[in-house]
Scaffold this motif. Structure first.
Motif: not given
Length: 291
Positions: A190-213
């Motif tokens: 429940t506490e924020d550790d301050g990191s923002r480098d998560d590969p799922l939530l930060g790096q990939n979720i928008r690009g992956c789900t927003g890609y149109r084959p």
């Protein structure tokens, strides 16, 4: 399996690490692809294919494949180009590919651009929101998970992610009015550790789900494409997306045992049904009998 030969490859903005599990001399190559899951998630599945040379890899920004450009997000096009580089480095001609989750989206993009490199692609539950009937709601939901991560860290964002991936059926336009899940309900921090480098939530979720084959490009490719979903995933976002892609390609959906991670045999503390999953994959990779 024997100890893999681990290799690295330079790519624009990243150093890629991949493993070659050598099979018998002259054996077919099977590339196992996930995203953002790294190579370690395929240990059990790979063990059922000792008659092949199996390739696993860590996508850029994950585990042993660090980004060198400092970019906060990764595009599907970048991932597809990374896959191209790995296949070309093998020098083994067209390979067979099993790709799951975000890896399936990236592999579809690879086939769109470089179909000559892939003989058969089994695309398992590709999570693209662009193909489902509730497209606008799903894109907004995924964007909200990303924004929640940037604002409050992994706990609140992962709670939303779990709730989304567990839900069956389309998302309504009024989804934002629904109660927000609590991280504590899922045993998340429940506490924020301050990191923002998560590969799922930060790096990939928008690009992956927003890609149109590109369905036309996929149809025109020389690759045989099998689109798959787990029998326990029916009604969930990734299975719904898989069904829509299969329908667009006119191939029909191939049903695999278990769920989204049906190939897992204890990796990350998760269990699927790896032995029947591997058998179904072997059948799916087999070329159809001549008429």
């Amino acid at each position: 399996m024997t100890t893999p030969d681990t290799r690295t490859l330079s790519a624009p903005g990243a150093t890629l690490t991949y493993d070659v599990h050598a099979g018998p001399a002259g054996s077919d190559v099977l590339f196992l692809i996930g995203s953002p899951m790294d190579a370690s998630g395929f240990a059990t599945l790979a063990s059922y294919f000792t008659d092949r040379t199996v390739i696993t890899y860590d996508p850029r920004g994950v585990s042993r494949s660090p980004r060198t450009d400092g970019a906060a997000e990764t595009t599907v096009e970048e991932h597809a180009d990374d896959l191209r580089r790995v296949v070309e480095a093998l020098g083994a001609g067209p390979v067979d590919v099993f790709a799951s989750s975000g890896g399936a989206v990236n592999a579809l993009a690879l086939v769109e651009r470089h179909g000559h490199l892939v003989r058969t692609l089994v695309a398992h539950e590709p999570p693209t929101a662009q193909v489902v009937p509730d497209r606008e709601a799903m894109l907004a939901v995924c964007a909200d998970i990303h924004e929640t991560y940037l604002r409050g860290g992994s706990g609140p964002a992962m709670a939303k992610f779990i709730a989304v991936t567990s839900r069956k059926g389309p998302f309504p336009a009024t989804w934002a009015d629904e109660p927000t899940p609590s991280p504590a309900d899922f045993g998340l921090p429940t506490e924020d550790d301050g990191s923002r480098d998560d590969p799922l939530l930060g790096q990939n979720i928008r690009g992956c789900t927003g890609y149109r084959p590109d369905i036309d490009a996929l149809r025109a490719a020389p690759t045989r494409i099998v689109v798959a979903a787990g029998e326990e995933s029916e009604g969930r976002f990734t299975a719904r997306a898989a069904a829509e892609i299969a329908k667009s390609l006119g191939t029909g959906l191939t049903v695999f045992p278990s769920h989204h991670g049906g190939f897992l045999g204890g990796e990350f503390g998760q269990h699927g049904a790896p032995e029947p999953f591997a058998k179904t994959l072997r059948d799916a990779l087999a070329a159809p009998a001549a008429a």
